[in-house]
Scaffold this motif. Sequence first.
Motif, PDB file in Angstrom:
ATOM      1  N   PHE A 190       0.833  -1.198   0.000  1.00  0.00           N
ATOM      2  CA  PHE A 190       0.000   0.000   0.000  1.00  0.00           C
ATOM      3  C   PHE A 190       0.876   1.260   0.000  1.00  0.00           C
ATOM      4  O   PHE A 190       0.677   2.184  -0.791  1.00  0.00           O
ATOM      5  CB  PHE A 190      -0.913  -0.033   1.237  1.00  0.00           C
TER       6      PHE A 190
ATOM      7  N   LEU B 111       1.359   4.095  -2.968  1.00  0.00           N
ATOM      8  CA  LEU B 111       1.196   5.538  -2.717  1.00  0.00           C
ATOM      9  C   LEU B 111       2.404   6.303  -3.236  1.00  0.00           C
ATOM     10  O   LEU B 111       2.272   7.360  -3.859  1.00  0.00           O
ATOM     11  CB  LEU B 111       1.030   5.812  -1.213  1.00  0.00           C
TER      12      LEU B 111
ATOM     13  N   THR C 115      -4.327   2.616  -8.259  1.00  0.00           N
ATOM     14  CA  THR C 115      -5.532   2.470  -7.430  1.00  0.00           C
ATOM     15  C   THR C 115      -6.153   1.098  -7.668  1.00  0.00           C
ATOM     16  O   THR C 115      -6.604   0.444  -6.722  1.00  0.00           O
ATOM     17  CB  THR C 115      -6.585   3.559  -7.722  1.00  0.00           C
TER      18      THR C 115
ATOM     19  N   MET D  97      -4.219  -1.379  -5.741  1.00  0.00           N
ATOM     20  CA  MET D  97      -4.551  -1.290  -4.313  1.00  0.00           C
ATOM     21  C   MET D  97      -5.804  -2.102  -3.993  1.00  0.00           C
ATOM     22  O   MET D  97      -5.859  -2.809  -2.988  1.00  0.00           O
ATOM     23  CB  MET D  97      -4.843   0.160  -3.932  1.00  0.00           C
TER      24      MET D  97
ATOM     25  N   LYS E  41      -6.034  -5.340  -1.675  1.00  0.00           N
ATOM     26  CA  LYS E  41      -7.016  -5.377  -0.582  1.00  0.00           C
ATOM     27  C   LYS E  41      -7.887  -6.633  -0.710  1.00  0.00           C
ATOM     28  O   LYS E  41      -8.208  -7.279   0.295  1.00  0.00           O
ATOM     29  CB  LYS E  41      -7.885  -4.112  -0.636  1.00  0.00           C
TER      30      LYS E  41
ATOM     31  N   THR F 200      -3.566  -0.646   6.710  1.00  0.00           N
ATOM     32  CA  THR F 200      -3.706   0.221   5.529  1.00  0.00           C
ATOM     33  C   THR F 200      -4.824   1.233   5.714  1.00  0.00           C
ATOM     34  O   THR F 200      -4.747   2.344   5.190  1.00  0.00           O
ATOM     35  CB  THR F 200      -3.991  -0.581   4.237  1.00  0.00           C
TER      36      THR F 200
ATOM     37  N   THR G 129      -3.229   4.092   7.163  1.00  0.00           N
ATOM     38  CA  THR G 129      -1.945   4.521   6.595  1.00  0.00           C
ATOM     39  C   THR G 129      -2.103   5.827   5.845  1.00  0.00           C
ATOM     40  O   THR G 129      -2.932   5.954   4.962  1.00  0.00           O
ATOM     41  CB  THR G 129      -1.400   3.466   5.608  1.00  0.00           C
TER      42      THR G 129
END
Lengths: 242, 242
Positions: A171, A175, A189, A192, A196, A231, A234
């Motif tokens: 994660f 970023l 994205t 991500m 997840k 996350t 985060t």
Amino acid sequence: VTTMTEHTIKAFDADLQDLGRMIAEMGGLAERQISDALEALKRQDASLASTIIATDARIDALQREIEEKAILTIARRQPLAVDLREIVGALRVSNDLERIGDLAKNIAKRVDAVAGQLNLPTVMRGVEHMTEMVLSQIKDVLDAYARRDVAKAVQVWRSDGEIDAVNNSLFRELLTYMMEDPRSISVCTHLMFCAKNIERMGDHATNIAETIYYMVEGRILPDERPKNDTTASTSIPFMKGP
Amino acid sequence: VTTMTEHTIKAFDADLQDLGRMIAEMGGLAERQISDALEALKRQDASLASTIIATDARIDALQREIEEKAILTIARRQPLAVDLREIVGALRVSNDLERIGDLAKNIAKRVDAVAGQLNLPTVMRGVEHMTEMVLSQIKDVLDAYARRDVAKAVQVWRSDGEIDAVNNSLFRELLTYMMEDPRSISVCTHLMFCAKNIERMGDHATNIAETIYYMVEGRILPDERPKNDTTASTSIPFMKGP
């Protein structure tokens, strides 16, 4: 207390065996969906992604069949508490497997969006690593389910934190990529969400481990659940706003 | 076919009423968790976020209670097919409400990460709008469940696409913000996950609508499920890679 006749006991055992077979089939399908989803993502294979999306219906149908079989078994055989737990266990495990299938399908749906943009080998290795960890968790927990192996189930349950840790570092990495290169924002994205999804598959493997414990021991696992997923909290400190 | 005595029928009705009350309690809790999660996000209220996270355990416990009650009712009363559907329905609805609770908790977990960085009024209005839509869906579907109102359930089922549409436009908006201002990347990714969570609450409301249909009609909804969620395949064309 209900007394079972010999006939009922045999019929009940056959019902339980059927349920076990159906769960095994569902588990095998879910595992294949996960490895296929990773392949589709890596190879940016739209056709494999479509197959995964279509196959999810089979997993959903199996869940309904297991539910029906479980409910009818309870209604017909009026099992004792210990046997009821077996059936409730099958219901719960099939719920988790169905959710795992959904998560694999969601990854497949993102293949199209990342096509032609996926040039992040480090990130993809992280995603691959997470997937391997989750697959091994799911394999182990399905094994533990088939053998009613509580020790193995508890082992799976304890190792969920490792997957969360990989997700956390992935994660942060994503970023960073996004900040360094705005052209990577869209693909990052999606990755991500993929990561997840994989992390959540691990949560479902943990749920299954808890179910095995409950089936065999008749009570819930006493320890606090291991959780390393940070996350959700985060943020990159230097990005704190005004 | 099992013949129920008058005593059994009364006991069975009492069991069904208990289940209905428990589902209503769970539904009320889930609704409050959602509106609290939105409030916590808007006000960046860490203390409310903690309350939401703690309250989720109550929803989980209610699901287990409903499961136990449902299974014991089936085992003790051996209900007929039509009555079995009532109990299976309660099991399914409680599963969906538990998932909705989890999604609200996940939003609460992100409050901390966006604290001090949330200065995106347009986006927040979108999130608020989605939340209101989902809350109204859930309220309607729980109403439909309490009254076994198939027409109302089908209406909820048909309107799920609207929430997906708002999520799609929010997703694109967030991508745009992230590209325009890299400092917003962290907070925007969290808001994407929040919006996705809300959209998935809508999916669970749709599941509940399908369960009501099945309970009353004894078969599954014939139409294809309405789906407008395209965020999984959303990418910004001009960002296509090399």
